[in-house]
Write a protein that holds these residues in place. Structure first.
Motif, PDB file in Angstrom:
ATOM      1  N   GLY A  10     -38.953  -3.906  24.507  1.00 53.87           N
ATOM      2  CA  GLY A  10     -38.826  -3.594  22.581  1.00 53.87           C
ATOM      3  C   GLY A  10     -39.793  -1.541  22.728  1.00 53.87           C
ATOM      4  N   TYR A  11     -40.024  -1.372  21.328  1.00 56.76           N
ATOM      5  CA  TYR A  11     -40.445   0.048  21.237  1.00 56.76           C
ATOM      6  C   TYR A  11     -41.738   0.205  22.574  1.00 56.76           C
ATOM      7  N   CYS A  12     -42.910  -0.768  21.729  1.00 58.05           N
ATOM      8  CA  CYS A  12     -43.909  -0.801  21.908  1.00 58.05           C
ATOM      9  C   CYS A  12     -44.099  -1.522  23.291  1.00 58.05           C
ATOM     10  N   GLY A  13     -43.339  -2.954  24.420  1.00 57.58           N
ATOM     11  CA  GLY A  13     -43.783  -3.715  24.935  1.00 57.58           C
ATOM     12  C   GLY A  13     -42.940  -3.026  26.521  1.00 57.58           C
ATOM     13  N   VAL A  30     -41.224 -10.803  29.459  1.00 60.47           N
ATOM     14  CA  VAL A  30     -40.063 -11.695  29.079  1.00 60.47           C
ATOM     15  C   VAL A  30     -40.005 -11.403  27.378  1.00 60.47           C
ATOM     16  N   ASP A  31     -38.557 -12.142  27.925  1.00 61.23           N
ATOM     17  CA  ASP A  31     -37.810 -10.743  26.542  1.00 61.23           C
ATOM     18  C   ASP A  31     -36.059 -11.509  25.959  1.00 61.23           C
ATOM     19  N   ASN A  32     -35.866 -12.281  24.791  1.00 54.61           N
ATOM     20  CA  ASN A  32     -34.214 -12.185  24.316  1.00 54.61           C
ATOM     21  C   ASN A  32     -33.141 -11.617  23.995  1.00 54.61           C
ATOM     22  N   GLN A  99     -40.572 -10.353  15.480  1.00 56.91           N
ATOM     23  CA  GLN A  99     -39.636  -9.634  14.573  1.00 56.91           C
ATOM     24  C   GLN A  99     -40.799  -8.680  13.732  1.00 56.91           C
ATOM     25  N   ARG A 100     -40.632  -7.341  14.035  1.00 55.04           N
ATOM     26  CA  ARG A 100     -42.105  -6.337  13.486  1.00 55.04           C
ATOM     27  C   ARG A 100     -41.797  -5.732  12.703  1.00 55.04           C
ATOM     28  N   ALA A 101     -40.428  -5.897  11.483  1.00 57.49           N
ATOM     29  CA  ALA A 101     -39.905  -4.896  10.449  1.00 57.49           C
ATOM     30  C   ALA A 101     -40.326  -5.170   9.368  1.00 57.49           C
ATOM     31  N   HIS A 117     -40.310 -18.319  11.086  1.00 57.21           N
ATOM     32  CA  HIS A 117     -40.578 -19.074  12.400  1.00 57.21           C
ATOM     33  C   HIS A 117     -39.946 -18.374  13.309  1.00 57.21           C
ATOM     34  N   ASN A 118     -39.697 -17.294  13.787  1.00 59.96           N
ATOM     35  CA  ASN A 118     -40.086 -16.430  14.759  1.00 59.96           C
ATOM     36  C   ASN A 118     -40.999 -16.577  15.639  1.00 59.96           C
ATOM     37  N   ASN A 119     -41.963 -15.543  14.524  1.00 64.74           N
ATOM     38  CA  ASN A 119     -42.739 -14.968  14.909  1.00 64.74           C
ATOM     39  C   ASN A 119     -44.108 -16.105  15.108  1.00 64.74           C
ATOM     40  N   TRP A 180     -43.304 -10.529   4.354  1.00 62.95           N
ATOM     41  CA  TRP A 180     -43.162 -11.885   4.357  1.00 62.95           C
ATOM     42  C   TRP A 180     -43.349 -11.181   6.064  1.00 62.95           C
ATOM     43  N   TYR A 181     -43.240  -9.991   6.335  1.00 58.70           N
ATOM     44  CA  TYR A 181     -43.729 -10.203   7.964  1.00 58.70           C
ATOM     45  C   TYR A 181     -44.952  -9.866   8.223  1.00 58.70           C
ATOM     46  N   HIS A 182     -45.272  -8.939   7.258  1.00 56.82           N
ATOM     47  CA  HIS A 182     -47.395  -8.930   7.707  1.00 56.82           C
ATOM     48  C   HIS A 182     -47.990 -10.184   6.955  1.00 56.82           C
ATOM     49  N   SER A 184     -46.542 -13.622   8.323  1.00 54.69           N
ATOM     50  CA  SER A 184     -46.198 -13.919   9.569  1.00 54.69           C
ATOM     51  C   SER A 184     -47.659 -13.596  10.353  1.00 54.69           C
ATOM     52  N   LYS A 185     -48.134 -12.117  10.547  1.00 52.23           N
ATOM     53  CA  LYS A 185     -48.979 -12.283  11.454  1.00 52.23           C
ATOM     54  C   LYS A 185     -50.344 -12.255  11.067  1.00 52.23           C
ATOM     55  N   VAL A 186     -50.701 -12.704   9.635  1.00 57.22           N
ATOM     56  CA  VAL A 186     -51.527 -13.411   9.314  1.00 57.22           C
ATOM     57  C   VAL A 186     -51.956 -14.787  10.070  1.00 57.22           C
TER      58      VAL A 186
HETATM   59  N1  LIG Z   1     -43.473  -0.019  15.881  1.00 58.27           N
HETATM   60  C1  LIG Z   1     -45.346  -0.521  15.255  1.00 58.27           C
HETATM   61  O1  LIG Z   1     -45.155   0.260  14.753  1.00 58.27           O
HETATM   62  C2  LIG Z   1     -45.674  -1.605  15.033  1.00 58.27           C
HETATM   63  C3  LIG Z   1     -47.246  -1.121  14.437  1.00 58.27           C
HETATM   64  C4  LIG Z   1     -47.912  -2.190  14.431  1.00 58.27           C
HETATM   65  C5  LIG Z   1     -47.774  -3.416  15.160  1.00 58.27           C
HETATM   66  N2  LIG Z   1     -46.805  -3.282  15.685  1.00 58.27           N
HETATM   67  C6  LIG Z   1     -46.896  -5.261  16.505  1.00 58.27           C
HETATM   68  O2  LIG Z   1     -45.965  -4.742  18.181  1.00 58.27           O
HETATM   69  C7  LIG Z   1     -45.381  -5.491  18.499  1.00 58.27           C
HETATM   70  C8  LIG Z   1     -44.100  -5.009  18.929  1.00 58.27           C
HETATM   71  O3  LIG Z   1     -43.445  -3.976  18.012  1.00 58.27           O
HETATM   72  P1  LIG Z   1     -42.645  -3.047  18.398  1.00 58.27           P
HETATM   73  O4  LIG Z   1     -42.159  -1.764  17.482  1.00 58.27           O
HETATM   74  O5  LIG Z   1     -42.162  -2.989  19.926  1.00 58.27           O
HETATM   75  O6  LIG Z   1     -41.215  -4.117  17.405  1.00 58.27           O
HETATM   76  P2  LIG Z   1     -40.019  -4.435  18.690  1.00 58.27           P
HETATM   77  O7  LIG Z   1     -38.992  -4.867  17.689  1.00 58.27           O
HETATM   78  O8  LIG Z   1     -39.149  -2.656  19.276  1.00 58.27           O
HETATM   79  O9  LIG Z   1     -39.899  -5.272  20.108  1.00 58.27           O
HETATM   80  C9  LIG Z   1     -39.921  -6.863  20.100  1.00 58.27           C
HETATM   81  C10 LIG Z   1     -39.380  -7.266  21.089  1.00 58.27           C
HETATM   82  O10 LIG Z   1     -39.423  -8.590  21.226  1.00 58.27           O
HETATM   83  C11 LIG Z   1     -38.136  -9.517  21.282  1.00 58.27           C
HETATM   84  N3  LIG Z   1     -38.742 -10.641  20.871  1.00 58.27           N
HETATM   85  C12 LIG Z   1     -38.683 -10.881  19.516  1.00 58.27           C
HETATM   86  N4  LIG Z   1     -38.448 -12.104  18.838  1.00 58.27           N
HETATM   87  C13 LIG Z   1     -38.187 -13.062  20.561  1.00 58.27           C
HETATM   88  C14 LIG Z   1     -38.230 -13.831  20.884  1.00 58.27           C
HETATM   89  N5  LIG Z   1     -38.309 -15.424  19.792  1.00 58.27           N
HETATM   90  N6  LIG Z   1     -38.225 -14.005  22.277  1.00 58.27           N
HETATM   91  C15 LIG Z   1     -38.250 -13.748  23.158  1.00 58.27           C
HETATM   92  N7  LIG Z   1     -38.418 -11.429  23.059  1.00 58.27           N
HETATM   93  C16 LIG Z   1     -38.573 -11.977  20.799  1.00 58.27           C
HETATM   94  C17 LIG Z   1     -36.955  -8.346  20.666  1.00 58.27           C
HETATM   95  O11 LIG Z   1     -35.763  -8.707  21.295  1.00 58.27           O
HETATM   96  C18 LIG Z   1     -37.679  -6.837  20.763  1.00 58.27           C
HETATM   97  O12 LIG Z   1     -37.922  -6.621  22.089  1.00 58.27           O
HETATM   98  C19 LIG Z   1     -44.902  -7.068  17.188  1.00 58.27           C
HETATM   99  O13 LIG Z   1     -45.792  -7.481  17.499  1.00 58.27           O
HETATM  100  C20 LIG Z   1     -45.646  -6.004  16.229  1.00 58.27           C
HETATM  101  O14 LIG Z   1     -45.807  -6.691  15.360  1.00 58.27           O
HETATM  102  C21 LIG Z   1     -45.871  -2.775  16.010  1.00 58.27           C
END
Ligand SMILES: NC(=O)c1ccc[n+]([C@@H]2O[C@H](COP(=O)([O-])OP(=O)(O)OC[C@H]3O[C@@H](n4cnc5c(N)ncnc54)[C@H](O)[C@@H]3O)[C@@H](O)[C@H]2O)c1
Length: 401
Positions: A10-13, A30-32, A99-101, A117-119, A180-182, A184-186
């Motif tokens: 993902g974007y941060c990962g 690890v990613d799906n 799911q982060r949006a 469910h996912n988170n 609902w996303y926020h 899930s984080k709580v």
């Molecule tokens: N991007 C931001 O500005 C921001 C801000 C605050 C917090 N965060 C948190 O940082 C984390 C990463 O954010 P991001 O922007 O990189 O999101 P992203 O959606 O780009 O990356 C998330 C990754 O997780 C994978 N993933 C999701 N559900 C999965 C599952 N069940 N099994 C395996 N892989 C799964 C996705 O395929 C994706 O590659 C998130 O938890 C998000 O809540 C992000």
């Protein structure tokens, strides 16, 4: 250290995986890849042309000589994640895989259910895998500053001292999440705190602000390592969106009065914060909370900064206050603490002129890939059901949704 990066595609990962690998850690992603499927669902794509996971790690191997292993699978699949944790025996697990949006979770019932469910279940599986197979492993979990909401008092780092009827205690800081996303984080934060309390697990919850930018020193080393840059209304974060809007001559869409203040950080600081948390683990039994952002801005301030930066690059950008699709305070007090990561050695990048210029330059470089149809918001917090271009089912529907 051996580090599992959950959500490493993902974007941060992805940049975090490269950064940790570059720092000498053994990294397993690890990613799906559900995030890539969501692009199809939303009929959109990253502004930057990202390569697939296999090409990414191959390119990294070629430029750095370092190997990043990849495990494709879903955290909801207990057999999969428990097997991965048991086989790799990580010292630390960095958990981005959610799911982060917020807007995605607000599309309709099915997207809200999918998100929670996912988170929540994915995170629970990670907790049980640690407890069963690597009880000494340090969990570094991404939370969000949005868990706190916008209270009319200072926001502390995770805990607040309360005096009530003559007695005092240090308690978890109250949470007022805005989607609902926020929420899930709580729920995740509560589950992790409970696991630390009952099992003596050690965990760090990183309440991250809004991340901007795309480039890190590692992603720059080869075009195949480029990071994703989300710009559309569901996954695009506000500064990234303002930059692409300026690049295509679209007015900068300030939601409502624009007085919404949030914490922000550069993606280069995200990767460094994770490294600091991994290398300085929490104590056993400790549920440690850091607020992970470097500066606060209102939406209006950001829009004005983008207009100014565009002017310096020789083109004009203008601001349009549009009806706010979200239910949120548009003018409020905001003062959040952020000292713990600085104490560990974080040296922030600030959103000065050059940073903004480099963001705008990326938007200009890939301007031809911008789809103007996905720029305006279509998800309304008040509606609770899908409309217009947003597809009706989440990317990974499960029978129970
Ligand atoms: N991007 C931001 O500005 C921001 C801000 C605050 C917090 N965060 C948190 O940082 C984390 C990463 O954010 P991001 O922007 O990189 O999101 P992203 O959606 O780009 O990356 C998330 C990754 O997780 C994978 N993933 C999701 N559900 C999965 C599952 N069940 N099994 C395996 N892989 C799964 C996705 O395929 C994706 O590659 C998130 O938890 C998000 O809540 C992000």
């Amino acid at each position: 250290m051996k580090v599992l990066v959950l959500g490493g595609d993902g974007y941060c990962g992805w940049p975090t995986s490269l950064h940790l690998s570059d720092a000498g850690h053994e990294v397993v992603i690890v990613d799906n890849c559900v995030r890539r499927q969501i692009d199809h669902e939303l009929a959109t794509q990253s502004l930057t042309p990202i390569t697939d996971m296999k090409q990414r790690v191959k390119a990294w191997q070629e430029v750095s000589g370092q190997t990043i292993a990849v495990e494709f699978g879903d955290l909801l699949d207990w057999e999969f994640i428990s097997d991965v944790v048991r086989r790799h025996q990580p010292d630390a697990i960095v958990h981005f895989a959610e799911q982060r949006a917020a807007p995605y979770s607000m599309i309709d019932r099915r997207h809200a259910v999918y998100t929670q469910h996912n988170n929540v279940v994915g995170n629970l599986n990670v907790l049980f895998a640690i407890q069963e197979f690597v009880p000494e492993c340090h969990l570094v979990k991404l939370g969000t500053m949005g868990e706190y909401g916008q209270p009319n008092i200072d926001i502390e780092e995770g805990y607040i001292e309360i005096e009530h009827n003559g007695r005092k205690d240090v308690l978890p800081y109250p949470k007022q999440p805005g989607s609902w996303y926020h929420l899930s984080k709580v729920h995740d934060s509560h589950n992790i705190a409970f696991a630390c309390r009952i099992w003596g697990m050690r965990a760090t919850d990183l309440n991250q602000g809004v991340v901007y930018g795309t480039v890190t020193p590692q992603t720059e080393r080869d075009p195949r390592l480029i990071n994703r840059f989300d710009y559309e209304e569901v996954f695009g974060t506000v500064l990234n969106r303002f930059c692409i809007q300026a690049a295509i001559g679209h007015p900068l869409t300030v939601y409502g009065k624009g007085g919404q203040i949030r914490g922000f950080l550069d993606i280069r600081d995200t990767v460094r914060c994770i490294e600091l948390a991994v290398e300085n683990p929490a104590e056993f039994g400790e549920f440690r909370v850091f607020n992970q952002f470097t500066e606060e801005f209102s939406v209006n301030q950001l829009a004005e900064m983008v207009v100014e930066a565009a002017g310096k690059l020789g083109f004009e950008a203008r601001i349009d206050n549009i009806p706010n699709p979200r239910v949120e305070k548009e003018e409020h007090y905001y003062n959040a603490k952020r000292t713990k990561l600085l104490d560990l050695g974080l040296q922030p990048h600030y959103l000065g002129d050059s940073l903004l210029d480099s963001l705008l330059n990326i938007a200009l470089e890939y301007r031809d890939r911008i789809d103007p149809d996905v720029v305006m918001p279509s998800v309304d917090w008040r509606e609770g059901r899908a409309k217009q271009r947003v597809h009706k089912a989440p990317a990974q529907p499960s029978a129970s949704l």
